[in-house]
Write a protein that holds these residues in place. Structure first.
Motif, mmCIF file in Angstrom:
data_model
loop_
_atom_site.group_PDB
_atom_site.id
_atom_site.type_symbol
_atom_site.label_atom_id
_atom_site.label_comp_id
_atom_site.label_asym_id
_atom_site.label_seq_id
_atom_site.Cartn_x
_atom_site.Cartn_y
_atom_site.Cartn_z
ATOM 1 N N ARG A 265 0.822 -1.199 0.000
ATOM 2 C CA ARG A 265 0.000 0.000 0.000
ATOM 3 C C ARG A 265 0.861 1.256 0.000
ATOM 4 N NH1 ARG A 265 -2.348 1.228 5.470
ATOM 5 N NH2 ARG A 265 -0.085 1.327 5.782
ATOM 6 N N TYR B 3 -8.120 -1.676 -2.713
ATOM 7 C CA TYR B 3 -8.057 -2.545 -1.539
ATOM 8 C C TYR B 3 -6.916 -3.541 -1.730
ATOM 9 C CZ TYR B 3 -12.756 -0.733 -0.693
ATOM 10 O OH TYR B 3 -13.832 0.088 -0.498
ATOM 11 N N ALA C 55 -4.937 -6.837 0.223
ATOM 12 C CA ALA C 55 -5.045 -7.848 1.275
ATOM 13 C C ALA C 55 -4.006 -8.934 1.010
ATOM 14 C CB ALA C 55 -6.449 -8.445 1.305
ATOM 15 N N LYS D 218 -6.415 1.081 0.836
ATOM 16 C CA LYS D 218 -6.686 0.554 2.161
ATOM 17 C C LYS D 218 -6.307 -0.919 2.264
ATOM 18 C CE LYS D 218 -10.545 3.747 2.915
ATOM 19 N NZ LYS D 218 -11.963 3.886 3.298
ATOM 20 N N ARG E 263 -7.172 -4.399 3.739
ATOM 21 C CA ARG E 263 -8.385 -5.071 4.186
ATOM 22 C C ARG E 263 -8.125 -6.561 4.414
ATOM 23 N NH1 ARG E 263 -13.218 -2.324 2.677
ATOM 24 N NH2 ARG E 263 -12.944 -0.170 3.368
ATOM 25 N N LYS F 84 -9.900 -8.886 3.132
ATOM 26 C CA LYS F 84 -10.124 -9.473 1.819
ATOM 27 C C LYS F 84 -10.307 -8.348 0.804
ATOM 28 C CE LYS F 84 -12.134 -13.967 2.872
ATOM 29 N NZ LYS F 84 -13.126 -14.965 2.409
ATOM 30 N N ALA G 144 -15.436 -8.548 0.166
ATOM 31 C CA ALA G 144 -16.041 -9.205 1.327
ATOM 32 C C ALA G 144 -17.013 -10.277 0.846
ATOM 33 C CB ALA G 144 -16.751 -8.182 2.199
#
Length: 343
Positions: free
Chosen positions: A41, A58, A60, A110, A112, A114, A117
């Protein structure tokens, strides 16, 4: 370097609307093991801010999911950087079908749990054992097979404004809700051709692997989703089996794929496929509103919300603080006219 925006969102939106800079909107995703999502990130934010890339991303441990807007003058450099990156090099870039350059006004990356979701326990099945990808031509061909079931894996408000002919449309508010609904719809049909589609492919990537795990023999997914399909049918002169508009999760809220308007204004019932958020930010309901109702209600979903927008800002702020988040981010349905503003 700061890893977040410090300028007021309204100011950024206004600046974007006034800008004449050509920008290209695109989306991409990849399921890939990322050992340190926070480090990725930070790396991406620092690099992309230099190119004035805006969007929502996102990251993950399972991969990356991104919708971004890039200044067109930097697009080639941005694309090359993506393809040369060890985590991102094998992904596909989906360029928007319709693009006014106003899709995003800031960059948010961000970390996260996952990238989408879904409510699934990924340790119970092989997420890489996904369905067979279909080109637009192959999708059109298999759609004509009477042994084929087409499933729209998107949310109800997405499918309301546009969907493929004959597709099962799920009354889901989220992808987490859509999976069990699809499972109930497909129960006992393990031998059929199950074809799944979504906006850009990410939800079908996971869903197709899940249904293969559940014993479905012939599982397919539309490669690149509706976005890539729209480009392919136009470039190759293929029949377009998509009706209406493709909902997108940015400031545009939609892009035209089919010529028809298949949905209706949630307030008066007139043909309309323009999504908007209620102008009362304590409500923020996402709903479909025609131009006449937008003028009558001043962009609000109800008389009550319209009255709230006329209150002094201090009173509006108190109302926002009192409103539960779950009602401030609701999605409207035509069959149940918006009522959030009246609560």
């Amino acid at each position: 370097m700061l890893l977040h925006n410090r300028v007021n969102g309204k100011e950024l939106k206004q600046k974007l609307q006034q800008s004449q800079e050509p920008r290209t909107t695109l989306s991409f995703y990849r399921y890939v093991r990322i050992d340190d999502p926070a480090a990725l990130r930070d790396e991406l934010y620092a690099q992309w801010m230099q190119w004035r890339v805006w969007g929502r991303v996102y990251v993950a441990q399972e991969g990356i999911n991104a919708q971004v807007s890039v200044p067109t003058e930097h697009f080639e450099a941005y694309r090359d950087a993506i393809y040369q990156h060890p985590y991102l090099g094998q992904l596909r870039l989906n360029v928007a079908v319709e693009d006014d350059g106003k899709s995003f006004f800031k960059l948010a990356i961000k970390v996260r749990p996952k990238i989408v979701a879904d409510g699934l326990n990924d340790t119970t099945f092989d997420v890489t054992n996904k369905g067979q990808h279909l080109s637009a031509e192959a999708f059109n061909r298999i759609a004509e097979d009477p042994n084929t079931i087409i499933v729209d894996m998107r949310n109800h408000y997405e499918a309301e404004v546009g969907h493929f002919e004959g597709a099962i449309r799920l009354d889901a508010d989220s992808f987490r809700d859509a999976l069990p609904m699809a499972e109930r719809e497909l129960e006992g049909q393990q031998e059929k051709n199950v074809v799944m589609y979504c906006t850009g492919g990410i939800r079908c990537e996971k869903a197709s692997a899940y249904f293969k795990h559940k014993g479905y023999k012939n599982v397919f997914q539309l490669e690149g989703g509706i976005i890539k399909y729209a480009h392919e049918v136009q470039e190759k002169g293929l029949p377009n089996k998509f009706r209406g508009k493709n909902f997108v999760f940015d400031e545009r809220l939609g892009e035209r794929v089919g010529h028809e308007v298949i949905s209706h204004c949630h307030q008066c019932g007139a043909p309309c496929d323009t999504h908007t958020n209620c102008d009362n930010t304590a409500c923020n309901l996402l709903f479909i509103q025609c131009e006449a109702c937008a003028a009558q209600y001043e962009g609000c979903c109800s008389d009550t919300c319209q009255e709230v927008t006329h209150l002094p800002e201090e009173e509006q702020q108190k109302i926002r603080q009192q409103q539960p988040a779950k009602t401030r981010f609701s999605k409207g349905r035509l069959t149940a006219r918006p009522t959030v503003g009246d609560q």
